[in-house]
Design a protein around this motif. Structure first.
Motif, short mmCIF file in Angstrom:
data_model
loop_
_atom_site.label_atom_id
_atom_site.label_comp_id
_atom_site.label_asym_id
_atom_site.label_seq_id
_atom_site.Cartn_x
_atom_site.Cartn_y
_atom_site.Cartn_z
N GLU A 330 -6.45 2.84 5.46
CA GLU A 330 -5.59 1.66 5.43
C GLU A 330 -5.19 1.23 6.84
O GLU A 330 -5.58 0.18 7.33
CB GLU A 330 -4.34 1.97 4.60
CG GLU A 330 -3.43 0.78 4.46
CD GLU A 330 -2.10 1.13 3.85
OE1 GLU A 330 -1.25 1.74 4.54
OE2 GLU A 330 -1.89 0.80 2.66
N GLN A 331 -4.42 2.07 7.50
CA GLN A 331 -3.93 1.77 8.84
C GLN A 331 -3.50 3.10 9.47
O GLN A 331 -3.25 4.07 8.75
CB GLN A 331 -2.74 0.83 8.78
CG GLN A 331 -1.56 1.41 8.02
CD GLN A 331 -0.24 0.71 8.28
OE1 GLN A 331 -0.14 -0.12 9.15
NE2 GLN A 331 0.77 1.07 7.52
N THR A 387 3.23 -0.84 4.04
CA THR A 387 1.90 -1.36 3.66
C THR A 387 1.63 -2.67 4.38
O THR A 387 2.49 -3.55 4.40
CB THR A 387 1.87 -1.58 2.13
OG1 THR A 387 2.26 -0.37 1.52
CG2 THR A 387 0.49 -1.99 1.66
N GLN A 390 -1.27 -9.00 3.33
CA GLN A 390 -2.61 -9.56 3.23
C GLN A 390 -2.99 -10.31 4.52
O GLN A 390 -4.12 -10.22 5.01
CB GLN A 390 -2.69 -10.48 2.01
CG GLN A 390 -4.05 -11.10 1.78
CD GLN A 390 -5.17 -10.05 1.59
OE1 GLN A 390 -4.92 -8.92 1.16
NE2 GLN A 390 -6.39 -10.42 1.96
N ILE A 393 -4.19 -7.84 6.98
CA ILE A 393 -5.53 -7.32 6.65
C ILE A 393 -6.57 -8.36 7.08
O ILE A 393 -7.59 -8.03 7.69
CB ILE A 393 -5.65 -7.04 5.13
CG1 ILE A 393 -4.60 -6.03 4.70
CG2 ILE A 393 -7.05 -6.60 4.77
CD1 ILE A 393 -4.54 -5.79 3.19
N SER A 417 -6.31 1.01 -1.91
CA SER A 417 -6.31 -0.42 -2.23
C SER A 417 -6.50 -1.33 -1.00
O SER A 417 -7.26 -2.29 -1.05
CB SER A 417 -5.00 -0.70 -2.94
OG SER A 417 -4.82 -2.04 -3.09
N THR A 418 -5.79 -1.03 0.08
CA THR A 418 -5.89 -1.91 1.25
C THR A 418 -7.33 -1.92 1.77
O THR A 418 -7.88 -2.97 2.10
CB THR A 418 -4.93 -1.43 2.38
OG1 THR A 418 -3.61 -1.47 1.87
CG2 THR A 418 -5.04 -2.28 3.62
N LYS A 421 -9.56 -4.02 -0.50
CA LYS A 421 -9.39 -5.46 -0.24
C LYS A 421 -10.09 -5.85 1.05
O LYS A 421 -10.71 -6.91 1.15
CB LYS A 421 -7.90 -5.81 -0.15
CG LYS A 421 -7.22 -5.73 -1.50
CD LYS A 421 -5.73 -5.95 -1.36
CE LYS A 421 -5.05 -5.74 -2.71
NZ LYS A 421 -3.63 -5.48 -2.61
N ALA A 422 -9.97 -4.98 2.05
CA ALA A 422 -10.55 -5.33 3.36
C ALA A 422 -12.07 -5.32 3.31
O ALA A 422 -12.70 -6.22 3.85
CB ALA A 422 -10.04 -4.35 4.42
#
Ligand code: URA
Length: 486
Positions: A330-331, A387, A390, A393, A417-418, A421-422
């Protein structure tokens, strides 16, 4: 005019003035070299005008050492104990430390033992200082201030019982990245400008001088996490010594919440606090929310969204450019932000275990994140993960796309999830639809697995083991797909 040495001062019946441990150490060495006995030295100290982070003072001009005086060699362990004990606010601390040093130098090594009377006092002082450092780490609370040029963004007030501010400030400097903060105490203040610590003297009269921006937010947060059903007031007070309560922001709301809980509000307390939480922020179309920006030439100079402002550094992907498998998280988290490397903290350790179980070599995969800067909010003293939105991202997809184009992996594993999406570019992609079902996207396989932080958080040993096994299975599947694609 250079001041006289400590030995010369003692010989003339004048007191030896010290402001800090380093000054005491130099003076003590000089006195030992001249064999000046403890009862002949009067120590005085002005605590207020020393620089907390100063280098040792220049040695003073010393008279020639007495003929045959011993070379001063002091054990590292003793020096460490003396340095710690020097932070303990007891009367006559400098003369006591010199007495210990003198006895040790005279061959009385038992002075370092807790069985010796002076040794016992020394051990107790060291213990008190360590405890105070621990308490200050645990009970300090940073509050966010209104934006003001040149002023620190976060401020904390604390009333330590011993002189532990410098070491505590170093502790936070190593952990909070480059945001600016100040810790104020009645005796001194320390400011971190994102790169350097400055000692500033006692700037404030007390906690009432600290700007309250962010305080209301903290209290709302604290109320929202307070679960009356689990309240054990005795335990709570047992855990947090009462002298800290008055400076804890949550201290002011605890009595009210405790009495509500005792009056039967347990059942409804949490529901009410959840109901009182603020509404959701209405998202703006991502493209409209992004500022106009040039294409940055390096990740570190990236200003495509606002996240760079609070992060210590951008965390790029790592791994061989020829890797066939790419893992996207994610990050960066708190530890990754400080280290500049992805997956080095607790989530990374769990990922390592899953990779090992799936027999995938970490050094053969390319590891990166959907978002390259750590997004966080300060809760008390901790930078807590937030989080990414969007729009963040999407702003960071520039970097993920370049990595994909450069590395050209055959299989991409999206962790959570992130990442999903990415890698798909679809803000509505849902984990439940694709978990355990690899699919082709733009000519490469996408395998979706749980994020390791989810596995860490999931309650209960059974669920945790299930989630972990599912991760391992997903990694095995990704390995099979890589082998197929050769
Ligand atoms: N979580 C992530 O998604 N990435 C990291 O690098 C660390 C934690």
């Amino acid at each position: 005019m250079r001041p006289a040495s400590a030995a010369a001062a003692a010989a003339a019946g004048r007191p030896v003035l010290v402001h800090s441990f380093d000054e005491w150490r130099l003076a003590a060495r000089d006195l030992l070299a001249h064999q000046v006995a403890p009862h002949l030295v009067q120590w005085i100290s002005h605590k207020d005008d020393g620089d907390l982070f100063s280098q040792p003072a220049e040695p003073e001009a010393a008279p020639a050492a007495k003929q045959g005086s011993p070379t001063v060699r002091i054990s590292r362990k003793l020096m460490d104990m003396l340095q710690t004990a020097a932070c303990c606010r007891v009367p006559n601390r400098w003369s006591f430390l010199y007495l210990v040093l003198w006895r040790w130098q005279q061959g009385e090594k038992e002075v370092m033992s807790a069985a010796d009377q002076d040794g016992a006092k020394l051990h107790a002082m060291v213990k008190a200082v360590h405890r105070e450092e621990h308490d200050m780490h645990a009970y300090i609370r940073f509050r966010e201030r209104r934006e003001e040029a040149g002023a620190p963004r976060f401020v904390a007030w604390f009333e330590p019982s011993h002189d532990v501010l410098p070491q505590v400030a170093r502790h936070f400097a190593a952990r909070m990245g480059r945001i600016t903060w100040m810790i104020a105490t009645p005796e001194a203040s320390v400011m971190w400008d994102g790169a350097t610590l400055h000692s500033t003297g006692p700037l404030m009269r007390g906690p009432e001088d600290i700007d309250d921006a962010g305080e209301a937010l903290w209290l709302t947060y604290y109320r929202s996490i307070f679960n009356p059903a689990r309240l054990n007031a005795d335990l709570m007070h047992g855990h947090i010594p009462s002298r800290f309560w008055k400076n804890l922001p949550e201290g002011s709301v605890v009595p009210e919440m405790v009495s509500q809980a005792a009056a039967g509000a347990r059942k409804v307390g949490q529901t009410r606090s959840v109901g009182e939480r603020g509404g959701t922020v209405i998202p703006i179309a991502a493209s409209k929310a992004q500022p106009q920006r040039d294409v940055p030439s390096t990740l570190d100079g990236c200003r495509r969204c606002e996240l760079w402002k609070d992060a210590t550094q951008a965390v790029p992907g790592v791994g061989p450019v020829a890797a066939r498998l790419m893992l996207v998280g994610e990050q960066p988290g708190d530890q990754e932000d400080l280290a500049g490397q992805p997956f080095v903290g607790p989530a990374g350790q769990l990922l390592d275990r899953a990779l090992a179980q799936a027999q995938v070599e970490r050094r053969e995969v390319y590891l990166t994140n959907a978002v390259k800067h750590f997004k966080w909010e300060l809760r008390g003293k901790r930078r807590m993960h937030k989080t990414p939105a969007q729009r963040e991202i999407e702003a960071c997809s520039y970097w993920l796309d370049s990595e994909l184009a450069h590395v050209k992996p055959q299989v991409v594993v999206a962790l959570g999830s992130t990442a999903l999406k990415a890698v798909t570019g679809n803000p509505h992609a849902a984990l439940k639809d694709v978990m355990g079902k690899p699919f082709l996207h733009q000519g490469r396989w996408i395998v979706v697995i749980y994020h390791p932080s989810y596995v860490l958080r999931v309650p209960g040993a059974d669920l945790k083991a299930q989630a972990f096994n599912a991760m391992v299975e997903g990694l095995r599947e990704a390995k099979r797909l890589v082998a197929q694609a050769i």
